[in-house]
Enzyme design. Sequence first.
Site, PDB file in Angstrom:
ATOM      1  CG  ASP A  20      -1.808   1.153   1.356  1.00 42.91           C
ATOM      2  OD1 ASP A  20      -2.035   1.820   0.325  1.00 42.91           O
ATOM      3  OD2 ASP A  20      -2.310   1.404   2.466  1.00 42.91           O
ATOM      4  CG  ASN A  22      -3.398   5.183  -1.069  1.00 50.72           C
ATOM      5  OD1 ASN A  22      -3.407   4.105  -0.459  1.00 50.72           O
ATOM      6  ND2 ASN A  22      -4.251   5.453  -2.035  1.00 50.72           N
ATOM      7  CG  ASP A  24      -6.185   2.731   0.215  1.00 46.84           C
ATOM      8  OD1 ASP A  24      -5.210   1.948   0.367  1.00 46.84           O
ATOM      9  OD2 ASP A  24      -6.755   2.883  -0.882  1.00 46.84           O
ATOM     10  CG  ASP A  97      -5.294 -13.011 -13.790  1.00 48.34           C
ATOM     11  OD1 ASP A  97      -5.995 -13.854 -14.375  1.00 48.34           O
ATOM     12  OD2 ASP A  97      -4.695 -13.229 -12.727  1.00 48.34           O
ATOM     13  CG  ASP A 198      -9.683 -16.630 -14.192  1.00 46.72           C
ATOM     14  OD1 ASP A 198      -8.970 -16.932 -13.223  1.00 46.72           O
ATOM     15  OD2 ASP A 198     -10.931 -16.597 -14.145  1.00 46.72           O
ATOM     16  CD  GLU A 251      -7.222 -20.905 -12.761  1.00 49.28           C
ATOM     17  OE1 GLU A 251      -7.308 -21.112 -11.544  1.00 49.28           O
ATOM     18  OE2 GLU A 251      -8.136 -20.353 -13.402  1.00 49.28           O
ATOM     19  CG  HIS A 320      -4.836 -15.634  -6.632  1.00 49.56           C
ATOM     20  ND1 HIS A 320      -4.204 -16.174  -7.738  1.00 49.56           N
ATOM     21  CD2 HIS A 320      -6.141 -15.523  -6.981  1.00 49.56           C
ATOM     22  CE1 HIS A 320      -5.083 -16.373  -8.692  1.00 49.56           C
ATOM     23  NE2 HIS A 320      -6.269 -15.980  -8.272  1.00 49.56           N
ATOM     24  CG  ASP A 321      -7.289 -19.215  -6.765  1.00 54.09           C
ATOM     25  OD1 ASP A 321      -7.779 -18.185  -6.264  1.00 54.09           O
ATOM     26  OD2 ASP A 321      -7.330 -19.472  -7.988  1.00 54.09           O
TER      27      ASP A 321
HETATM   28  O1  ISL Z   1      -9.140 -22.989  -6.821  1.00 53.84           O
HETATM   29  C1  ISL Z   1      -9.099 -23.927  -7.602  1.00 53.84           C
HETATM   30  C2  ISL Z   1      -8.083 -25.019  -7.523  1.00 53.84           C
HETATM   31  O2  ISL Z   1      -7.819 -25.460  -6.255  1.00 53.84           O
HETATM   32  C3  ISL Z   1     -10.080 -24.103  -8.729  1.00 53.84           C
HETATM   33  O3  ISL Z   1     -11.334 -24.266  -8.243  1.00 53.84           O
HETATM   34  C4  ISL Z   1      -9.938 -23.035  -9.778  1.00 53.84           C
HETATM   35  O4  ISL Z   1      -8.610 -22.742  -9.934  1.00 53.84           O
HETATM   36  C5  ISL Z   1     -10.579 -21.735  -9.472  1.00 53.84           C
HETATM   37  O5  ISL Z   1     -11.779 -21.731  -8.892  1.00 53.84           O
HETATM   38  C6  ISL Z   1     -10.533 -20.839 -10.706  1.00 53.84           C
HETATM   39  O6  ISL Z   1      -9.782 -19.769 -10.308  1.00 53.84           O
HETATM   40  C7  ISL Z   1      -9.695 -18.599 -11.027  1.00 53.84           C
HETATM   41  O7  ISL Z   1     -10.960 -18.100 -11.434  1.00 53.84           O
HETATM   42  C8  ISL Z   1     -11.831 -17.698 -10.396  1.00 53.84           C
HETATM   43  C9  ISL Z   1     -11.161 -16.803  -9.361  1.00 53.84           C
HETATM   44  O8  ISL Z   1     -11.989 -16.693  -8.232  1.00 53.84           O
HETATM   45  C10 ISL Z   1      -9.799 -17.325  -8.943  1.00 53.84           C
HETATM   46  O9  ISL Z   1      -9.177 -16.452  -8.042  1.00 53.84           O
HETATM   47  C11 ISL Z   1      -9.014 -17.537 -10.195  1.00 53.84           C
HETATM   48  O10 ISL Z   1      -7.690 -17.918  -9.946  1.00 53.84           O
HETATM   49  C12 ISL Z   1     -12.972 -16.991 -11.055  1.00 53.84           C
HETATM   50  O11 ISL Z   1     -12.493 -15.984 -11.892  1.00 53.84           O
END
Ligand code: ISL
Length: 539
Positions: A20, A22, A24, A97, A198, A251, A320-321
């Site tokens: 960050d 600024n 916020d 992305d 994605d 992905e 990030h997932d």
């Molecule tokens: O998270 C997963 C694997 O463990 C899957 O279910 C899959 O990768 C995911 O749901 C798809 O992810 C992508 O598209 C989503 C978004 O929420 C995620 O952050 C992104 O990486 C919808 O756009």
Amino acid sequence: MGKWWQEEAVYQIYPRSFQDSNGDGVGDIPGIISRLDEIRALGAGIIWLSPVYASPDADNGYDISDYRAINPKFGTMRDMENLISEAGKRGIKIIMDLVINHTSDEHEWFKKSRAGDPDYKDYYIWKAPKPDGSPPNNWTGFFMGDVWEFDKERGEYYLHLFDKKQPDLNYRNPKVLEEVKEILRFWLEKGIRGFRCDVINLLYKTSFKDGKPAIITRGIEHYKSQRRNHEILRELRRDVLDKYDCFTVGETAMVGLDEAKLLCDKERGELDMLFYFDHLEVDRRIARYVPKRFSAEKLLEVLGKWQQGLEWNAVYLENHDQPRIVSHYGDDKKYWKESAKMLATLLFTLRGTPFIYQGQEIGMTNFDFTSMEQLNDVESRNIYALAKKMRIPAAFRWELIRTASRDNARTPVQWSAQTGAGFTSGTPWLGINSNYARINYDAQKDDPDSVLSYYKKMLALRASSATLKYGAFKPLYADRDVMAFARELDGESLITLLNFSKKRKTALFPGEIIISNTGRTEQNAWLEPYEARVIKKNL
Ligand code: ISL
């Protein structure tokens, strides 16, 4: 020498949690610019930027309301252009992305589509209710719920494989693909060097028949990697991507090797590489939600299948997932440092383009939240609600969230031991892990023994070694706790030997140690807990 995107390593930035500038509490583009030197010092030459487009943030930017505008939380278009040029000065290329399976329901296209505007009415997937008013079919979504939302204004259901604020685009309408091509051109002209695409294997829905029985994503057989989806990717390549020096990494949800081979086939020209998930699910059932016992043998089997099955891999352990890898396949307590380094040894000795997720290079761990109120992730909230409906006991529900939530990876980057962890001077949008005083960038940057220094060494080693970049992959040995594999090129063999357990293990592969996470330079016949070695041998 391969292509630039094979030579380099990629660093993934999840902007709202990176830096960050600024106060916020939300990371932003000027914040990223202020940290480019750190990324350069790490040794990554490419940044993958998670979505920074205008978005109501129902799914943290994966719900886009304008593909040609920047989310004001992150800055302005001028900031974005500045980022591209500042990165360029440091020899860093940027990929973005590309989220084109769906948009936000607040996108202009959707607003017009819902209102029945003749130019836009077929931009999304609309279906009439069944005679009894129920949804068109029995499909279930990726976020554990319905995929059909009834829209009063239009009097029809629309399809959303993800959140109801993420309506799926209709690729039967040729205009949609033309719009997408224009978006690609827009960003490539600005100097973007590629895209992380994605859920790119879900674009085309071939039929809307009921799905086969399944726990999650019922109906996927009607829309995963369909023939037309392959064609769409080839068309994007032919009409747009081929005209630029760029690359794509797909992905690909629930992808299998045979499908992946087609998607990455050089002659077909669809994707340059892709993310699969098998290797992160060897201790999980039903995607990542139900645990089972880890086995290094199983992990090597999965890695070997993909390493040998595809010509080029996208190699990653975090994004990030996913939960943090040190909390997943490592030990985030007693052997935190050893296991974080061991996993780095794995990452950088596999064949493919390595992807590092922000914070991984300092060994960030899963969150230390204690209740649902502290979470933000839409997927976690849905899963929790579903588990509650299924009467799964509270303690078990929480355990599910704690180990698998996407928010594990989304807590702010821990830059320093100051209040706000050097991430923000304000209140962070998502809680900072309380271990930030111990685990942070500043504490590691000048310490030769730190996780960060080890990442730098491993990246430098990969950069200097043709064998690590391009050598053939060969599995050598595995049991429940230990694995060994070789990379071979031009008479040289580099053997990676890893202990995934808290136990001392007997294992010996003769040769010269070129790097180890214990600092050991002489061989002995056992491995310490989480020990990692790379051993050089002439063939
Ligand atoms: O998270 C997963 C694997 O463990 C899957 O279910 C899959 O990768 C995911 O749901 C798809 O992810 C992508 O598209 C989503 C978004 O929420 C995620 O952050 C992104 O990486 C919808 O756009």
